[in-house]
Scaffold this active site. Structure first.
Site, PDB file in Angstrom:
ATOM      1  N   HIS A   1       7.470  -5.164  -2.828  1.00  0.00           N
ATOM      2  CA  HIS A   1       8.402  -5.298  -3.724  1.00  0.00           C
ATOM      3  C   HIS A   1       9.517  -4.102  -3.850  1.00  0.00           C
ATOM      4  CE1 HIS A   1       5.174  -3.582  -6.460  1.00  0.00           C
ATOM      5  NE2 HIS A   1       6.280  -3.176  -6.977  1.00  0.00           N
TER       6      HIS A   1
ATOM      7  N   HIS B   1      12.173   1.592  -7.859  1.00  0.00           N
ATOM      8  CA  HIS B   1      11.187   2.104  -6.655  1.00  0.00           C
ATOM      9  C   HIS B   1      11.138   0.962  -5.554  1.00  0.00           C
ATOM     10  CE1 HIS B   1       8.163   0.074  -9.463  1.00  0.00           C
ATOM     11  NE2 HIS B   1       7.772  -0.175  -8.474  1.00  0.00           N
TER      12      HIS B   1
ATOM     13  N   GLU C   1       6.265   3.501  -3.989  1.00  0.00           N
ATOM     14  CA  GLU C   1       4.860   3.042  -4.533  1.00  0.00           C
ATOM     15  C   GLU C   1       3.798   2.430  -3.204  1.00  0.00           C
ATOM     16  OE1 GLU C   1       4.977  -0.087  -7.200  1.00  0.00           O
ATOM     17  OE2 GLU C   1       2.963  -0.461  -7.625  1.00  0.00           O
TER      18      GLU C   1
END
Ligand SMILES: CC[C@H](C(=O)O)C(=O)SCCNC(=O)CCNC(=O)[C@H](O)C(C)(C)COP(=O)(O)OP(=O)(O)OC[C@H]1O[C@@H](n2cnc3c(N)ncnc32)[C@H](O)[C@@H]1OP(=O)(O)O
Ligand SMILES: [Co+2]
Length: 134
Positions: A7, A79, A130
């Site tokens: 994502h 992010h 991440e």
């Protein structure tokens, strides 16, 4: 090491308003809001054919995205999350190479119920990374 982009996250000051833009203006499929108090955010996922957008709103006083929104009042790209097969192996390899793994290095369970870690933006071209084990 890296698999798919799981994502791309956008921090927003108003999650309901941002969700309405993606759902109504952009015609996208959006999830219900999911409070993640252990992460200091409430999230909505925008489902796309090849990945997801994660809309993030601060939750609680100590939200890790509060300072980001203080600097970016309208919100912004926060992010990018890459999938990895083995998050411990990835962490250890990155740390051995000098990258800063945020927190105490112990993976936490993220919004998808999978282990996640974060890497310092200053070590990755000014981008918060991440990692999510899938
Ligand atoms: C896991 C649940 C969910 C999921 O996907 O499942 C999530 O993704 S939850 C997402 C929210 N949680 C986190 O972001 C955890 C990791 N983040 C942090 O620990 C902090 O946000 C941190 C350390 C990256 C930044 O914290 P803070 O902004 O309070 O610190 P500084 O102001 O000192 O920032 C240091 C330096 O980094 C720059 N910065 C901060 N955030 C970002 C960012 N998102 N992207 C790029 N750069 C960022 C900031 O501007 C400072 O730079 P400087 O040049 O020194 O001003
Ligand atoms: Co995320």
């Amino acid at each position: 090491m890296l698999g798919r982009v799981n994502h791309i996250a956008i921090a927003v000051p108003d999650l309901a308003a941002a969700t309405a833009v993606y759902r109504d203006t952009l015609g996208a499929k959006v999830s219900q809001a999911q409070a993640l108090p252990e992460h200091g955010v409430t999230v909505v996922f925008v489902e796309l054919p090849n990945t997801k957008v994660e809309l993030l709103e601060p939750l609680g006083e100590a939200s890790p995205i509060a300072a980001f929104l203080a600097k970016n009042a309208s919100g912004g790209m926060h992010h990018i999350c890459y999938e990895v097969a083995d998050i411990i192996a990835a962490r250890d390899q990155l740390a051995a190479g000098g990258a800063r793994v945020l927190g105490d290095g112990t993976p936490k369970i993220g919004a998808h119920g999978k282990p996640v870690l974060f890497l310092h933006p200053k070590d990755f071209q000014g981008t918060l990374v991440e990692l999510e084990q899938v």
